[in-house]
Design a protein around this motif. Structure first.
Motif: not given
Length: 147
Positions: A72-73, A75-80, A82-83
């Motif tokens: 989850k972290r 995914k959140e970091e990737e979304q935050a 933005k790759n």
């Protein structure tokens, strides 16, 4: 009169007995509640005895929960972010970056311009001579350091 006194005395004794019974019953109920509360508190601290099987099953569940939290972290970091990739990830994904520095140097060429006018008046500079220093020891590289 004697008969009334006897009846009143008998009723008083009976009432005293009833009151004493009520008091003892309330005290017993109070003690019972305290005992139950103590047992309930002991049960809270008692817990489940640990065995190898219990521990391994708990550890498997715990590791699975940690893995989910990490995912989850991520995914959140990737979304935050933005790759936003690290430098290593950038070089692993884009092989053009391997040669980009070399191409930059080749494009710039080896033409390095030096302004010689900056070095014409070198005699005017006051440079310290190491030989004049009484603590100078040419064999000791740390002797060049000044405090």
């Amino acid at each position: 009169m004697v008969m009334i006194f006897t009846l009143v005395t008998a009723v008083q004794e009976k009432l005293n007995e009833i009151v004493d019974q009520i008091k003892t019953r309330r005290e017993e109920e109070k003690k019972q509640k305290e005992k139950e509360a103590e047992e309930a508190e002991k049960q809270l601290f008692h817990g489940t005895p640990v065995t190898i099987e219990n521990f391994l099953s708990w550890k498997a569940k715990f590791d699975a929960e940690l893995l989910e939290i990490k995912k989850k972290r991520m995914k959140e970091e990737e979304q935050a972010g933005k790759n936003k990739l690290s430098g290593k990830q950038l070089f692993e994904t884009d092989h053009n970056l391997d040669t980009s520095d070399i191409q930059f140097l080749e494009d710039a060429g080896n033409n390095v311009e030096v302004d010689e006018s900056l070095f014409q008046e070198m005699d005017d500079l006051e440079l310290e001579d190491d030989e004049d220093d009484p603590d100078y020891n040419p064999a000791d590289p740390e002797s060049d350091l000044t405090d």
